[in-house]
Design an enzyme around this catalytic site. Structure first.
Site, PDB file in Angstrom:
ATOM      1  N   ASP A   1     -22.225   4.794 -45.271  1.00  0.00           N
ATOM      2  CA  ASP A   1     -23.000   4.335 -44.114  1.00  0.00           C
ATOM      3  C   ASP A   1     -23.193   5.440 -43.075  1.00  0.00           C
ATOM      4  OD1 ASP A   1     -20.275   4.314 -43.474  1.00  0.00           O
ATOM      5  OD2 ASP A   1     -20.142   2.146 -43.392  1.00  0.00           O
TER       6      ASP A   1
ATOM      7  N   ASN B   1     -12.531  -7.301 -39.162  1.00  0.00           N
ATOM      8  CA  ASN B   1     -13.248  -8.566 -39.353  1.00  0.00           C
ATOM      9  C   ASN B   1     -13.625  -8.796 -40.815  1.00  0.00           C
ATOM     10  OD1 ASN B   1     -15.277  -6.719 -39.758  1.00  0.00           O
ATOM     11  ND2 ASN B   1     -16.709  -7.578 -38.279  1.00  0.00           N
TER      12      ASN B   1
ATOM     13  N   HIS C   1     -15.195  -6.628 -42.848  1.00  0.00           N
ATOM     14  CA  HIS C   1     -16.393  -5.944 -43.372  1.00  0.00           C
ATOM     15  C   HIS C   1     -16.011  -4.845 -44.366  1.00  0.00           C
ATOM     16  CE1 HIS C   1     -16.616  -2.799 -39.821  1.00  0.00           C
ATOM     17  NE2 HIS C   1     -15.949  -2.288 -40.824  1.00  0.00           N
TER      18      HIS C   1
ATOM     19  N   GLU D   1     -21.348  -6.657 -42.387  1.00  0.00           N
ATOM     20  CA  GLU D   1     -20.618  -7.513 -41.462  1.00  0.00           C
ATOM     21  C   GLU D   1     -20.584  -8.947 -41.992  1.00  0.00           C
ATOM     22  OE1 GLU D   1     -18.958  -6.085 -39.341  1.00  0.00           O
ATOM     23  OE2 GLU D   1     -20.036  -4.598 -38.139  1.00  0.00           O
TER      24      GLU D   1
HETATM   25  C1  F6R Z   1     -16.821   3.550 -42.812  1.00  0.00           C
HETATM   26  C2  F6R Z   1     -16.806   2.183 -43.331  1.00  0.00           C
HETATM   27  C3  F6R Z   1     -16.077   1.095 -42.614  1.00  0.00           C
HETATM   28  C4  F6R Z   1     -14.601   1.430 -42.408  1.00  0.00           C
HETATM   29  C5  F6R Z   1     -13.888   0.280 -41.704  1.00  0.00           C
HETATM   30  C6  F6R Z   1     -12.442   0.621 -41.397  1.00  0.00           C
HETATM   31  O1  F6R Z   1     -17.577   4.382 -43.655  1.00  0.00           O
HETATM   32  O2  F6R Z   1     -17.420   1.954 -44.322  1.00  0.00           O
HETATM   33  O3  F6R Z   1     -16.188  -0.098 -43.346  1.00  0.00           O
HETATM   34  O4  F6R Z   1     -14.008   1.670 -43.650  1.00  0.00           O
HETATM   35  O5  F6R Z   1     -14.558  -0.027 -40.511  1.00  0.00           O
HETATM   36  O6  F6R Z   1     -12.409   1.646 -40.451  1.00  0.00           O
HETATM   37  P1  F6R Z   1     -11.053   2.395 -40.077  1.00  0.00           P
HETATM   38  O7  F6R Z   1     -10.630   3.143 -41.290  1.00  0.00           O
HETATM   39  O8  F6R Z   1     -11.414   3.300 -38.946  1.00  0.00           O
HETATM   40  O9  F6R Z   1     -10.081   1.328 -39.701  1.00  0.00           O
END
Ligand code: F6R
Length: 243
Positions: free
Chosen positions: A66, A135, A137, A142
């Site tokens: 992303d 959450n 995702h 989301e």
């Molecule tokens: C980032 C991504 C997100 C993160 C998720 C956890 O490329 O795809 O889904 O993996 O938000 O983020 P952290 O590792 O910062 O807790």
């Protein structure tokens, strides 16, 4: 398969070992990469494996999950910059093989279709690295994202904006939209490696792995994949009933 290790460092080392084994087995293969706090330790370890053992990225292709809409690739908080800072600058990957979708496309529908086509043309993703949002995702899919969703522009959930504010100087700088691979895109990878650490992830991990498969918890879609390796530290595993 769910594997629980004591702490972040052990999870990072284990993840790097799995990624390194994949690179050695398919040096011309394709790896899907994630950003965020979770994979940083694994990327550090991969850099060390490159420097000390010659782990070779020269024929590898990567696709990131992303990118924030509105940030140019060279913006310090773009995921493009993140990947160069934590991994790409320190290994021998070819820049033209390290794909991070641009957050500045003129036509996002076209850019997303091209992205999907590029993954397909590369032979598909051998191993996709994933984190999980508090959450539930995965990538920026989301809650409410359909389990067959493809690469597209999405609005970030308020919780995600708050969680990611720690990377920005001011909360109002956090972008509210992003381009993300879809859940359907992710499920087409041949293997998935989900990493989660810390007790703030424990609830999301438990509902994703042990709750019903539902678009309310995008990571629950992983239950539909036949080859998923989940790496947790004890804190992130603390609300699972069975491990
Ligand atoms: C980032 C991504 C997100 C993160 C998720 C956890 O490329 O795809 O889904 O993996 O938000 O983020 P952290 O590792 O910062 O807790």
């Amino acid at each position: 398969m769910v594997e629980v290790l004591a702490d972040y460092q052990l999870v990072s080392n284990r993840a790097a070992g799995i990624i390194a084994d994949q690179i050695r087995a398919t040096p011309r293969g394709v790896i899907g990469l994630a950003t965020g706090g979770t994979p940083v330790g694994a990327y550090d370890r991969l850099v060390a494996l490159h420097q000390t053992q010659g782990l070779d990225f020269s024929n590898l292709t990567t696709f990131n999950l992303d990118e924030y809409v509105g940030l140019s690739p060279d913006h310090p908080q773009s995921y493009h910059s993140f990947m160069w800072q934590h991994l790409f600058s320190h290994v021998n990957i070819r820049a033209s093989h390290a794909h991070v979708v641009s957050g500045l496309a003129h036509d996002f529908d076209q850019a997303c279709a091209e992205w999907e086509h590029r993954i397909e043309a590369s032979g598909g993703i051998d191993l996709q690295i994933l984190g999980i949002g508090s959450n539930g995702h995965i990538a920026f899919n989301e809650p409410g994202s359909t389990l067959t969703s493809r690469t597209r522009v999405v609005e970030l959930a308020e919780r995600t904006v708050q969680d990611n504010a720690r990377f920005f100087d001011r909360p109002d700088e956090v972008p509210r939209t992003a381009v993300t691979m879809g859940i359907g895109t992710i499920l087409e990878a041949r293997r998935l490696l989900l990493m989660a650490t810390g007790d703030h992830k424990a609830h999301a991990v438990a509902v994703a792995l042990e709750g019903p498969v539902t678009s309310d918890v995008p990571a629950s879609a992983l239950q539909r994949h036949a080859n998923v390796h989940v790496l947790l530290d004890t804190a992130a595993a603390s609300q699972l009933n069975s491990v």
